[in-house]
Design a protein around this motif. Structure first.
Motif, PDB file in Angstrom:
ATOM      1  N   PRO A 305       1.070  -0.913   0.122  1.00 18.98           N
ATOM      2  CA  PRO A 305      -0.106  -0.130  -0.242  1.00 18.98           C
ATOM      3  C   PRO A 305       0.488   0.752   0.073  1.00 18.98           C
ATOM      4  CG  PRO A 305      -0.583  -1.455   1.556  1.00 18.98           C
ATOM      5  CD  PRO A 305       0.370  -1.928   1.046  1.00 18.98           C
ATOM      6  N   SER A 342      -7.056  -1.389   1.213  1.00 18.05           N
ATOM      7  CA  SER A 342      -6.193  -0.627   0.493  1.00 18.05           C
ATOM      8  C   SER A 342      -5.005  -1.635   0.874  1.00 18.05           C
ATOM      9  CB  SER A 342      -5.538   0.518   1.103  1.00 18.05           C
ATOM     10  OG  SER A 342      -5.895   0.149   3.306  1.00 18.05           O
ATOM     11  N   ASP A 343      -5.411  -3.008   1.135  1.00 16.23           N
ATOM     12  CA  ASP A 343      -3.954  -3.803   1.086  1.00 16.23           C
ATOM     13  C   ASP A 343      -4.190  -4.882   0.352  1.00 16.23           C
ATOM     14  OD1 ASP A 343      -6.564  -4.786   2.895  1.00 16.23           O
ATOM     15  OD2 ASP A 343      -5.504  -6.060   4.725  1.00 16.23           O
TER      16      ASP A 343
END
Length: 646
Positions: A305, A342-343
């Protein structure tokens, strides 16, 4: 009339250039931010302003939920072979048209063999199919062809066009990507294994998950486009590469022209500039660290990220607010979140692509598969389902195909089988019914959008080359491995830099299938170039079909054609020992069967016999017969019937 106007509108609607996008962006969405951004170059805390997605936006046909439509009512109930035909026949009957009769068995065999294998039928295949009069003969032929490894070699090229596949970087130095061929082999093997389309795409976004040294090879799809590793500004290189990835994924998988929103909100479709950069953010964390003179080949196995941003006017120097990885808002059901984790943004994106609520993925690939079987697309631009692109010619059929693909585990072979088993696919391409019906078909369906007959299609350069080699008995069939480089004409090699085309040392490699020829971005193999192979600079959804003098000259004079004619001559004479200019009936029949996949008509037989006899001259010596036979082979290779699928 409406179809003609829609077609004309598409042809005149040029894709905006990056320069034009930049000019428009100065007048549109970036105006309110221009002054500050020019001073600071950064607006990371600015509030993104973008048009909301309206109910009217969501009513566009491409973004409506996907549901299996009922089969239309038809009058000619005996004609349909499967569900596909009901949709085609209903449209024909509404226009007062009658479908063409079924093509003869020799034509069907040749059509299927080129369609599914990219190769002409052999004499043994012709004998086997033409002598099999059982009701299941055609279905068994289809199943045999789909099970043969040549299927993957043929259909891989269609996908490689979309993936802008080449084995070099492009631009000035056009450096070689040593392992690019591994992606080509992965595509071929995946298609032959009938890897379901959801897994086929997911692995190209995430890798195959095996943890092996080749696990990330499928992700070469995302990075297959042109690149410039030696550029001084590596940040700009990364910026351009990410934009290109997002644009390719949007067009190829979703038929959304998101690249128009790099610089400003899309002028027609509900795609904002923020939508584009949120889609781009999905892939940013997977991109390896960009270093000078280091090529980008595969994604990282795990996302790392990092912040992603919107860029005003699409310029690296005009960085705007941070944006999270997210799906295109208009394509997401209103009640669902369009944000990705996001990951694991690529995983979320892949899951959404094949979720029941996403109608685009299935519609897009169903349309592409139909296009390659018929040479025509149900939607006029296979990579643009947007507002201006126009509606499908047969919306019910498109949705039925998309549902059928999804309901059968995303099996592409299942969809191939369904299409080629239809009566629509088995129609003749020439007159088979009463004159009045045929004339109405030509008048009311000139562009074949109603499929009142089978659309004739010209063979691609790769298929023409493979056909010449096979007919001449020269084709070398090993599969896979590093690409090969056959010799090039001296006038072409004299223009190249040293080492740009090192000819493969083994002569047998020069005769391998075209899919295994080295794909240099700045140099297309001559016959591929002549017959409109794309340059791999961008995703190609539909090849051009030009008609040029170079094509005719290549087929008449190229070493490829001359060698194939010489080799075929030797084969024919060996198979027909004792043939003379006055006793050549079997020789002529086999010539037609090998080249055109059918027996000659009585008139053709007589004309060819007269040619061999020298138009009344004394009987030719064996050497004279050989010369005339080679000349006849060249002439046959240059007929429309050889170059086109009926």
């Amino acid at each position: 009339m409406i179809r003609s106007l829609r077609s004309a509108r598409w042809k005149t609607r040029a894709v905006p250039t990056l320069w034009l996008c930049g000019v428009l962006s100065g007048l549109l969405s970036t105006a309110t931010h221009a002054a500050d951004s020019l001073q600071t170059g950064v607006e990371s805390n600015a509030v993104i302003q973008e048009p909301p997605i309206t109910e009217s936006d969501r009513q566009h046909w491409a973004w409506l939920p996907l549901a299996r439509p009922p089969l239309p009512d038809v009058k000619q109930v005996a004609w349909p072979e499967n569900s596909v035909d009901y949709f085609i026949l209903a449209e024909l009957e509404s226009e007062g048209l009658t479908p063409a009769g079924q093509a003869d068995r020799a034509t069907l065999l040749r059509r299927l063999k080129f369609d599914l294998h990219g190769l002409p039928p052999t004499l043994e295949e012709q004998r086997r199919f033409l002598e099999d009069r059982t009701p299941t003969a055609y279905r068994e032929l289809v199943d045999r062809l789909l099970a043969d490894p040549a299927y993957g070699e043929r259909w891989a090229q269609h996908w490689l066009d979309l993936a802008r596949y080449a084995e070099t970087d492009g631009f000035e130095h056009d450096k070689i990507r040593l392992d690019a061929w591994r992606y080509r082999d992965w595509v071929i093997n995946s298609l032959n294994q009938d890897l379901s389309y959801d897994r086929f795409i997911t692995q190209q976004l995430l890798g195959d998950g095996s943890g092996s040294s080749t696990a990330q090879v499928p992700t070469m799809f995302c990075l297959a486009g042109p690149d410039m590793p030696d550029i001084n500004e590596q940040d700009l290189r990364k910026h351009d590469k990410l934009n290109e990835i997002a644009s390719t994924v949007g067009a190829t998988l979703l038929a959304m022209q998101v690249q128009c929103a790099q610089c400003h909100d899309h002028k027609y479709d509900p795609i904002s500039q923020a939508d584009f950069y949120r889609l781009r953010a999905i892939f940013e964390a997977a991109l390896p660290k960009v270093r000078r003179d280091v090529q980008l080949d595969v994604f990282q196995a795990a996302d790392a990220p990092q912040p992603s941003y919107l860029y005003y006017r699409g310029e690296l120097s005009q960085r705007g607010p941070a944006v999270p990885p997210a799906l295109p808002r208009v394509a997401v059901v209103e009640s669902e979140s369009y944000l990705c984790r996001s990951d694991a943004p690529r995983e979320d994106f892949a899951n959404w692509l094949f979720s029941p609520t996403n109608p685009l993925t299935a519609r897009v690939i169903a349309n592409r598969i139909w296009q390659h079987h018929f040479g025509l697309s149900l939607c006029e631009n296979p990579s643009d389902f947007g507002v201006v692109a126009g509606e499908p010619t047969h919306p019910g059929l498109l949705d039925w195909l998309a549902n059928d693909l999804r309901d059968h585990g995303w099996s592409m072979k299942h969809l191939h089988r369904t299409i080629v088993m239809s009566a629509t696919y088995r129609q003749a391409s020439h007159k088979t019914h009463p004159r009045s019906s045929w004339e109405r078909s030509l008048e009311q369906d000139p562009d074949l959008e109603l499929y009142s007959r089978f659309p004739r299609q010209r063979l691609e350069g790769e298929v023409i080359r493979d056909a010449l080699l096979l007919i001449g008995g020269q084709l070398n069939r090993p599969m896979g491995g590093a690409s090969v480089r056959p010799p090039l004409p001296q006038e072409l090699t004299s223009t190249l830099l040293k080492g740009q085309w090192e000819v493969s040392p083994a002569a047998s490699d020069h005769r391998r299938r075209s899919v295994y020829i080295f794909a240099r971005r700045n140099l297309r193999y001559p016959i591929f170039d002549a017959f409109d192979r794309p340059d791999a600079g961008a995703s190609c959804a539909r090849r051009e079909r030009s008609t040029t003098a170079i094509q005719a000259l290549s087929m008449l004079n190229s070493p490829l054609t001359l060698d194939a004619a010489e080799s075929l001559t030797v084969r024919l004479l060996a198979a027909n020992p004792g043939s003379t200019s006055t006793d050549c009936e079997s020789l002529i029949q086999q010539l037609f069967q090998r080249v055109l996949g059918r027996r000659p008509t009585l008139e053709e037989q007589q004309q060819m016999a007269q040619f061999f006899q020298g138009s009344g001259e004394a009987a030719l010596e064996p050497q004279g017969l050989e010369v005339r036979l080679a000349t006849a082979c060249i002439a046959m290779f240059n007929t429309n019937e050889f170059l086109y699928i009926d």
